[in-house]
Each structure stands twice: as C-alpha cells, then as structure tokens.
Motif scaffolding. Sequence first.
Motif, short mmCIF file in Angstrom:
data_model
loop_
_atom_site.label_atom_id
_atom_site.label_comp_id
_atom_site.label_asym_id
_atom_site.label_seq_id
_atom_site.Cartn_x
_atom_site.Cartn_y
_atom_site.Cartn_z
N LEU A 23 -0.90 3.23 8.93
CA LEU A 23 -1.21 4.30 8.00
C LEU A 23 -1.05 5.67 8.65
N THR A 54 -6.60 0.88 -5.95
CA THR A 54 -6.77 1.80 -4.83
C THR A 54 -7.35 1.04 -3.65
N LEU A 109 0.83 -1.21 0.00
CA LEU A 109 0.00 0.00 0.00
C LEU A 109 0.86 1.25 0.00
N GLU A 112 -1.49 8.26 -1.06
CA GLU A 112 -2.31 8.39 -2.26
C GLU A 112 -3.32 7.26 -2.39
N ASP A 113 -3.43 6.44 -1.34
CA ASP A 113 -4.42 5.35 -1.29
C ASP A 113 -4.27 4.38 -2.46
N ARG A 114 -3.04 4.11 -2.85
CA ARG A 114 -2.82 3.19 -3.97
C ARG A 114 -2.41 1.82 -3.45
N LYS A 128 1.62 8.36 7.03
CA LYS A 128 1.10 9.48 6.25
C LYS A 128 1.82 10.78 6.58
N ARG A 166 -1.41 15.03 4.50
CA ARG A 166 -2.46 14.05 4.25
C ARG A 166 -3.33 13.85 5.50
N PRO A 205 0.44 4.86 1.40
CA PRO A 205 -0.51 5.45 2.34
C PRO A 205 -0.99 6.85 2.01
N ARG A 256 -13.84 10.97 3.08
CA ARG A 256 -13.37 9.97 2.12
C ARG A 256 -14.12 8.65 2.33
N ASP A 278 -7.35 14.42 5.73
CA ASP A 278 -8.30 13.42 6.21
C ASP A 278 -9.27 14.01 7.23
N ASP A 324 -9.18 1.56 0.59
CA ASP A 324 -9.73 2.42 1.63
C ASP A 324 -10.07 1.54 2.83
#
Length: 241
Positions: A177, A143, A108, A112-114, A181, A185, A110, A194, A189, A145
């Motif tokens: 995470l 991606t 992951l 860019e949520d990829r 981050k 970011r 963290p 999100r 959040d 979440d």
Amino acid sequence: MRFVPTSAVTVEKLKQLAKKTKAKFKIKHAEALDRVARGAGYNHWHHVLLCAEESLRRPDGQLPLLKECEAIVAAAQNGEGRLVVTGPEVLDRPLILFSTPDADAWILEPNEDRAICLLWRGQKFEPEIRDHGREVQIAWDGTFDLAGDAFLVDVDLPAVGQRLIYGYPLRKLRDALHHAKTVERLTDDLFFDRDTVPLTEQLIEELVVIGWDRDRLEEYAREGAEYSPQRNSFLTQVMTG
C-alpha cells in the motif's frame, strides 16, 4: 468506447473496403473510413485503430485485470498466499490483489480504500469489471482499512459484510500500500486520523467473538462511540455545553 477484438487482418480488410467505398460514392478517404467502420460495428475509424492497438495488448481478447483476478482466485483455491501489485500494462493506476491459504482473495484500490472480495472461504464472487476501450470501470462494492493486527472490511456481500479479519499478511499489505499510494494520499495519512470505525451491529458481533462484553458494546454504541482496531479501544464524543 467499448472494446471490439480487432486483428491486423480486419484492419486491412476495412481499409480495402474504404478504398472501394471512396471510389463508388466519390467521397473523401476519411469519410469512407468512418463509413465502413460504422458498418462493421465501430463508432468511427479511430475506434478501429484503438481496438486494434488494444487487441495487441491482450491477444486472447480478455481484459488483463480479469486475468489477474482469475490468477489470484486460483492461488487462493490452491491454498497459496500471494500478493500482486499491478503495473501499467494492466491499468493506468496500481491495484493490489492478494490471496490467503484460507481461500480468501481480494482486490484493493489503495488511494481510496476501496475493495472487492473475489473469494471468501472458497465461495467465489464475480467482480463487475467493464471495459470501455481504454477506460476500465470497476464496480467497487466495499471499503477496507488496516489497523493494528486487523484487516477491517465493509462490503455489500451478506457472506462477508462488515468484519475484522485476523491472520492476513498485513506487513506485506502495508508495504504494498505504501508503494502504491500517491504522494498526496501518503501526506493525507500523516495528518488525518483514519483509525476509528462506526460501531455497527455486525461489528459488535465480531467483537463479542473475540471477547468483548455485549452489554458494554451496546452501551458504547448508544453513546456514539467508534472502535479503534489499532488500539482495540473506543473513542467517544466529548459533549461540551
């Protein structure tokens, strides 16, 4: 620039060859170094030095991130749950790798949520990770979440696709995470929601499995509703005239 495994012996041999080249062609030492470097397959002499430095960091010639991927896949194949946050010795930004007893493994990004699925129910996928000297390129194909008790993914793999996954170590993932981050970011959040995701056909199939009525879900989809895993509910757009 591409990485070329380069030992100290190779560097010394190129230096000696550069001295001979300088004397033979009556050129400057720097020019001779660049000439022998290009003749040996490098871009220039500085490329030689960069590769030699990188070779010390990975003595077996393998990219550290690929070694981490192999280790987390091996853990998943052995039914071991493991979570790793990479440090600067692997990459200039932290990544999270984790495995589960169900033979799943993920990597992951963290901020860019990829995501990349490395292993799904025992089926292994090779990540596209390419080395260009000091720059590492990762072909992210999905991606992710974390919402409520669900790990939501959408990846370009037919075996996985878009789905809600329950039973992953979300508490540990959330902690990892949070620490991985950036401040920007984390601030983002706090102020931006999100939580919702589009209600696609594949997500409808996942929700039917956990008890939702298909006709109602299809009606929500026609209305443009989005699903909130954290609330296990739907948000619809309010139209005003």
